[in-house]
Design a protein around this motif. Sequence first.
Motif, PDB file in Angstrom:
ATOM      1  N   GLN A 304       1.171  -1.045  -0.367  1.00 26.97           N
ATOM      2  CA  GLN A 304       0.124  -0.055   0.095  1.00 26.97           C
ATOM      3  C   GLN A 304       0.760   1.473   0.437  1.00 26.97           C
ATOM      4  N   VAL A 305       2.121   1.277   0.653  1.00 26.75           N
ATOM      5  CA  VAL A 305       2.350   2.412   0.565  1.00 26.75           C
ATOM      6  C   VAL A 305       3.612   2.573  -0.707  1.00 26.75           C
ATOM      7  N   GLY A 306       4.093   1.293  -1.044  1.00 25.19           N
ATOM      8  CA  GLY A 306       3.848   1.385  -2.724  1.00 25.19           C
ATOM      9  C   GLY A 306       2.948   1.877  -3.338  1.00 25.19           C
ATOM     10  N   ILE A 307       2.324   1.160  -4.045  1.00 22.56           N
ATOM     11  CA  ILE A 307       1.018   2.120  -4.459  1.00 22.56           C
ATOM     12  C   ILE A 307       0.855   3.359  -4.254  1.00 22.56           C
ATOM     13  N   ALA A 308       0.801   3.716  -2.994  1.00 19.99           N
ATOM     14  CA  ALA A 308       0.468   5.057  -2.125  1.00 19.99           C
ATOM     15  C   ALA A 308       1.869   6.440  -2.973  1.00 19.99           C
ATOM     16  N   GLU A 309       2.754   5.801  -4.038  1.00 24.37           N
ATOM     17  CA  GLU A 309       3.648   6.704  -4.493  1.00 24.37           C
ATOM     18  C   GLU A 309       3.686   6.672  -5.866  1.00 24.37           C
ATOM     19  N   ALA A 311       1.497   6.758  -9.246  1.00 25.79           N
ATOM     20  CA  ALA A 311       0.591   7.837 -10.016  1.00 25.79           C
ATOM     21  C   ALA A 311       0.343   7.588 -11.842  1.00 25.79           C
ATOM     22  N   GLY A 312      -0.426   8.080 -12.754  1.00 25.94           N
ATOM     23  CA  GLY A 312      -0.534   7.655 -13.513  1.00 25.94           C
ATOM     24  C   GLY A 312      -1.609   6.512 -13.926  1.00 25.94           C
ATOM     25  N   LEU A 313      -1.368   5.698 -15.233  1.00 20.08           N
ATOM     26  CA  LEU A 313      -2.100   5.057 -15.199  1.00 20.08           C
ATOM     27  C   LEU A 313      -1.909   3.394 -14.324  1.00 20.08           C
ATOM     28  N   LYS A 314      -0.534   3.252 -13.879  1.00 24.23           N
ATOM     29  CA  LYS A 314      -0.166   2.403 -13.315  1.00 24.23           C
ATOM     30  C   LYS A 314      -1.789   2.814 -12.047  1.00 24.23           C
ATOM     31  N   ARG A 315      -1.298   3.140 -11.493  1.00 24.61           N
ATOM     32  CA  ARG A 315      -2.216   4.245 -10.226  1.00 24.61           C
ATOM     33  C   ARG A 315      -3.516   3.422 -10.862  1.00 24.61           C
ATOM     34  N   ARG A 316      -4.245   4.488 -11.461  1.00 24.53           N
ATOM     35  CA  ARG A 316      -5.971   3.451 -11.657  1.00 24.53           C
ATOM     36  C   ARG A 316      -6.051   2.792 -11.910  1.00 24.53           C
ATOM     37  N   LEU A 317      -5.326   1.533 -12.902  1.00 26.20           N
ATOM     38  CA  LEU A 317      -5.722   0.080 -13.453  1.00 26.20           C
ATOM     39  C   LEU A 317      -5.530  -0.381 -11.684  1.00 26.20           C
ATOM     40  N   TYR A 318      -4.965  -0.227 -10.859  1.00 19.16           N
ATOM     41  CA  TYR A 318      -4.864  -0.430  -9.625  1.00 19.16           C
ATOM     42  C   TYR A 318      -5.740  -1.092  -8.639  1.00 19.16           C
ATOM     43  N   GLY A 347      -8.643 -12.434 -15.571  1.00 17.74           N
ATOM     44  CA  GLY A 347      -7.362 -13.947 -16.107  1.00 17.74           C
ATOM     45  C   GLY A 347      -6.419 -11.577 -17.235  1.00 17.74           C
ATOM     46  N   LEU A 348      -7.436 -10.815 -17.326  1.00 23.08           N
ATOM     47  CA  LEU A 348      -6.689  -9.512 -17.202  1.00 23.08           C
ATOM     48  C   LEU A 348      -5.651  -8.749 -15.832  1.00 23.08           C
ATOM     49  N   GLY A 349      -6.740  -8.925 -15.287  1.00 23.43           N
ATOM     50  CA  GLY A 349      -6.230  -8.149 -14.045  1.00 23.43           C
ATOM     51  C   GLY A 349      -4.890  -8.455 -13.392  1.00 23.43           C
ATOM     52  N   ASP A 350      -5.055  -9.945 -13.972  1.00 26.27           N
ATOM     53  CA  ASP A 350      -3.670 -11.169 -13.286  1.00 26.27           C
ATOM     54  C   ASP A 350      -2.337 -10.550 -14.307  1.00 26.27           C
ATOM     55  N   ALA A 351      -2.656 -10.862 -15.051  1.00 25.07           N
ATOM     56  CA  ALA A 351      -1.596  -9.658 -16.560  1.00 25.07           C
ATOM     57  C   ALA A 351      -1.316  -8.689 -15.758  1.00 25.07           C
ATOM     58  N   MET A 352      -1.867  -8.076 -15.711  1.00 26.62           N
ATOM     59  CA  MET A 352      -2.029  -6.366 -15.740  1.00 26.62           C
ATOM     60  C   MET A 352      -1.624  -6.069 -14.105  1.00 26.62           C
ATOM     61  N   ILE A 353      -1.669  -6.381 -13.075  1.00 26.05           N
ATOM     62  CA  ILE A 353      -1.481  -6.062 -11.940  1.00 26.05           C
ATOM     63  C   ILE A 353      -1.505  -7.284 -10.456  1.00 26.05           C
ATOM     64  N   TYR A 354      -2.119  -7.922 -11.022  1.00 25.68           N
ATOM     65  CA  TYR A 354      -1.718  -9.214  -9.635  1.00 25.68           C
ATOM     66  C   TYR A 354      -0.890  -9.891  -9.846  1.00 25.68           C
ATOM     67  N   GLY A 355      -0.384 -10.039 -10.874  1.00 26.77           N
ATOM     68  CA  GLY A 355       0.596 -11.103 -11.218  1.00 26.77           C
ATOM     69  C   GLY A 355       2.236 -10.287 -11.173  1.00 26.77           C
ATOM     70  N   PRO A 356       1.746  -9.021 -11.802  1.00 32.72           N
ATOM     71  CA  PRO A 356       3.483  -8.697 -11.617  1.00 32.72           C
ATOM     72  C   PRO A 356       3.427  -8.329  -9.360  1.00 32.72           C
ATOM     73  N   ILE A 357       2.658  -7.819  -9.400  1.00 34.14           N
ATOM     74  CA  ILE A 357       2.726  -8.010  -7.352  1.00 34.14           C
ATOM     75  C   ILE A 357       3.604  -8.852  -6.610  1.00 34.14           C
ATOM     76  N   ARG A 358       2.585  -9.660  -7.263  1.00 39.99           N
ATOM     77  CA  ARG A 358       2.784 -11.394  -6.572  1.00 39.99           C
ATOM     78  C   ARG A 358       4.276 -11.409  -6.808  1.00 39.99           C
ATOM     79  N   ASP A 359       4.400 -11.627  -7.856  1.00 34.94           N
ATOM     80  CA  ASP A 359       5.790 -11.308  -8.420  1.00 34.94           C
ATOM     81  C   ASP A 359       7.349 -11.164  -8.369  1.00 34.94           C
TER      82      ASP A 359
END
Length: 651
Positions: A304-309, A311-318, A347-359
């Motif tokens: 959450q601290v990392g997400i708070a820092e 902005a832009g598309l990445k934050r909107r997708l999250y 599945g779309l969210g996993d490709a863009m958000i969930y998978g990268p966070i797990r990684d």
Amino acid sequence: MRHDPDMTRGARTLHPDWREDDHLIAILARNARDHPRGVAMRERDHGIWHETTWPAYLDRVLALAAGLEAQGIGAGDVVLITGDNRPALYVALLSLATLRAIPSPAFSDSRPEELLGQMEREGIAVAIVEDQEQVDKLQSVRDRRGELRTILYDDPRGLDGSAPEGARSIADVAAEGRRRLEAEAGLREDLLARPSVFDVAVLMHSSGTTGAPKGIPLRHGHLLSGVRNAARAGYFHEGEEHMAYLPMAWIGDYSFSVAAALELRFTVNVPENQETALHDLREIAPTLYFASPRAWSAMLTRIQVGIAETAGLKRRLYDHFMPFAIERERRRLRGEAPGLASRIWYGLGDAMIYGPIRDRLGLRRVERPYTAGEAIGEDVFLYFRALGLNLRQFYGQTENCALAVAQSKEDISLTTVGRPFPGVDARIDGSGEILLKSENIFDGYWDNAEATAESLQDGWLHTGDAGEFAEDGQLVVLGRLSEVQHKADGTRFIPTYLENRLKFAAAIRDVCVIGADRPFLAAIVCIDFDAVGQWAQERGLSYTSYAELSQMPQVIELVGERIAELNRAVPDSLVIRRFINLHKEFDPDDGEVTRTRKVRRKVIDENYADIIAAIYDRAETVEHEARITYEDGRTGTLRRRLSIGDIDGEG
């Protein structure tokens, strides 16, 4: 003091089905013979991973065993083990078991007085430690423990050429053992033939919330029975990639990193040090991962601290995909199967958000993530399951090798801990206590017949936990029976139940609920410095210290809101009416919590008697001088005027 080396007589009667040669050392030898190229352990040193095969692991164990024997260590000797996770210390655990000696682990951050108490209770004359810090601690108590004749250390930095009398490097002792193995025909076979399934493999300890920790001897048969029961339930699989980062003095580490690792041929990955563990986790990418609810919560805070820092598309997708996944998981736990559209969108969210966070977390390959030790917050549980981790809860104690009950992949619930493993019987007695019976339950406390008689009755372990079975047969753990208290009006409450619920909130790191024989319940709160600090930063609130942050009106209001949320979820008789934010954290060095962060209530009552009195005297503030212990053992005080908060206008 050497204890009776043949402490197996009673165990042979209690466990007639155990096979004499079915022990950890025999399994290590089998792995070395049948899987000569298999990797038993990896260690990260100066950024480079070094591998140890099963034959090399066995050779290290036998060399050190031969060297330790040359030092006079033999069957029945209890040997202190302390330090962070190091391959040499794992080797030492098994080398001692080879000699039928008994390793007795201690937490690496134990104070000298705690180590002294453990050595005196168990007649310890030899210690095997990680580094100079541990050597220095033992040296500081040597004048009070003259029997401590030998200290063996792994890391030579600061000790080479200046080690105190009686201190030697583990490497030197192992080298001496190798020379013995080369010179003495038959010694290798003799060492392998010595252990028995009935021997004590390790001497663990209770948390010591109400007094001195009790010794808990666990035999090879106990540990192997627990691992095999868990494997039959699908809890462990062969060939897991595992990271050894849990405290070596905690049974969870021994059961995972030693017993299960040997029986099921895990590759045990040892991080370079505790500071690099999170970075190393990503490189390891384990298939099996256990963390306490507190650790999962800290991981969520870091995300959450990392997400708070950002902005832009990445934050909107999250901000779009994460709430969707959490609500989807909430519905799944209610039994609602996701539809086609939901699966496609996930599945779309996993490709863009969930998978990268797990990684990013190092959890991309985890198939079996677990949590235990206390209740986990709903938000934390849902979040990680929404990320695609099949996070499950389990229940166990040191007395049963931490392996007794767990949720299956199909039985996921926030309120239960699952079903007993195959080979484990569970029932609730008339007082509401959880009773367990299985081959992985210990045979009695170390030199404590009275405590043994209380805990083991007619073959059943009295866990000391209150519980019940849900309608579907899953076990619900309510809290410690010994901690049942009553308000002045006779209302029954279990503080840990309320405390665990409060610690679900990111703002609260520790809390002690008080109210025994009082007209209402109150709470002494330790804020989570990182989480609350981030919260304050986002709102432009400046502060210079933990103490200042804890007393800011906005932070007091924040904590009050979190307590009010709990109040809305419990009966009126159990609401918390007043609270205070402490200006320091509960500290194991001050005796306020155990090394596993369980509250020591008597110490809290004594240390904060003036605060408790002010709460029930309806005061608005209280000036308190807290005693603090620094890392080097020095003590000091921290004085501050503290505000007392009221919930819903009560006070």
